[in-house]
Design a protein around this motif. Sequence first.
Motif, PDB file in Angstrom:
ATOM      1  N   SER A  78       0.887  -1.202   0.048  1.00 42.97           N
ATOM      2  CA  SER A  78      -0.036   0.010  -0.057  1.00 42.97           C
ATOM      3  C   SER A  78       0.893   1.180   0.003  1.00 42.97           C
ATOM      4  O   SER A  78       0.332   2.292  -0.483  1.00 42.97           O
ATOM      5  N   ASP A 101      -4.816  -6.904  -5.141  1.00 41.28           N
ATOM      6  CA  ASP A 101      -4.335  -6.420  -4.131  1.00 41.28           C
ATOM      7  C   ASP A 101      -4.887  -4.798  -4.280  1.00 41.28           C
ATOM      8  O   ASP A 101      -5.492  -4.215  -3.235  1.00 41.28           O
ATOM      9  N   TYR A 105      -7.857  -2.794  -1.103  1.00 43.49           N
ATOM     10  CA  TYR A 105      -6.980  -2.015  -0.165  1.00 43.49           C
ATOM     11  C   TYR A 105      -8.228  -1.078   0.638  1.00 43.49           C
ATOM     12  O   TYR A 105      -8.156  -0.723   1.734  1.00 43.49           O
ATOM     13  N   MET A 110      -6.903   0.404   3.755  1.00 42.79           N
ATOM     14  CA  MET A 110      -5.569   0.830   3.659  1.00 42.79           C
ATOM     15  C   MET A 110      -5.316   2.036   2.816  1.00 42.79           C
ATOM     16  O   MET A 110      -4.554   2.895   3.090  1.00 42.79           O
ATOM     17  N   ASN A 163      -2.641  -9.307   2.723  1.00 41.80           N
ATOM     18  CA  ASN A 163      -3.015  -8.629   1.305  1.00 41.80           C
ATOM     19  C   ASN A 163      -2.276  -9.657   0.284  1.00 41.80           C
ATOM     20  O   ASN A 163      -2.240  -9.498  -0.922  1.00 41.80           O
TER      21      ASN A 163
END
Length: 339
Positions: A78, A101, A105, A110, A163
């Motif tokens: 991230s 991913d 997020y 994130m 993740n």
Amino acid sequence: MKKTVILLLLALLVFPLFGEGQKESNGYEWQPAKPVNLVVPWGAGGSTDRSARTTAGIVEAVLGQKIVVVNQPGASGSVGTKGVLDADKDGMKWVAGAVKDLGVYKVQGMIDTTLDDWNLYLNVAMPTVVAVGIDSPYNDFGDLLADMKANPGKIRVATAGVNSAGHTAIELIKKYTGVEYKHVTYDGGNPAVIATVGGEADVVPQLSVEEVDMLKAGRLKALCVMTDKALVVDGMEGEIPPITNWIKDFEAAPIYFGIFIPKGAPKAVTNTMDKIWKNVVMKSPELKDWAAKNAVVFDPCYGKEALEKSFPMVQISAWLKFDSGDAVIDPSTIGIPRP
């Protein structure tokens, strides 16, 4: 003084002509005047890093400008991704990674981003392989499952962090079997693999490209591939059996990787990238050869097709996190329906 001024004026007249000639020399609408930065938000040697560097080399040869790959790991990808999202939308900063991913997020709290914020340029799809050190007592996936059930929370599972593909994989296994495990995280898939080879962890469920070198070298032992079909690895004898040999109703989707450019970049940039993908990347013998050698699927695409192909794994990952309590918002509220 007059002579100096005249020379400066001549230089200013000549430079734009040269720059324009350079812009048109690649045959596309856009050619950057300076190197493009491609951020890999994971450690060196992992799946994202290796696929990104291979693809960057193919693109820069056509683009006529260097693509500088910069590793910026942290917080499950991230940190580097947010840096690109927050940068000027001039088309000069891209990020590489897995679409799954990018798509979750926001679910995890994130990064405040969804797939609608990005232009997707995919290169390959990667299967996950569950592997152990060569001296491990486990000879197949059934042996591992039996020990995990007999010793809940004690088997050390190495992944590239929350993740990552590895974490998603072991959480899927947990969902189907109810096993518990001890999560050991690293700054990338390659470090997780090395840790398992060195005995720091008992098992690694990372992507095939991150494990293939150690599998071929006889340092890792593959127990299964997390698909419904066996995996044949170029340069290895036999095949890696599918996880469905042990979990009959197991369902997964391909994990697609690629390069992502934030929406808002100049149209000339995305028009050029669309054409490069269509004319070059999707036909690249170099990328096709790399895919075969690294046990991944050559399947480049972009735009709407890229979203359609990669979205099923986004759904699986988002709802897996929601159901396990690792999400802060309901995926359906941001356009991710339950699969």
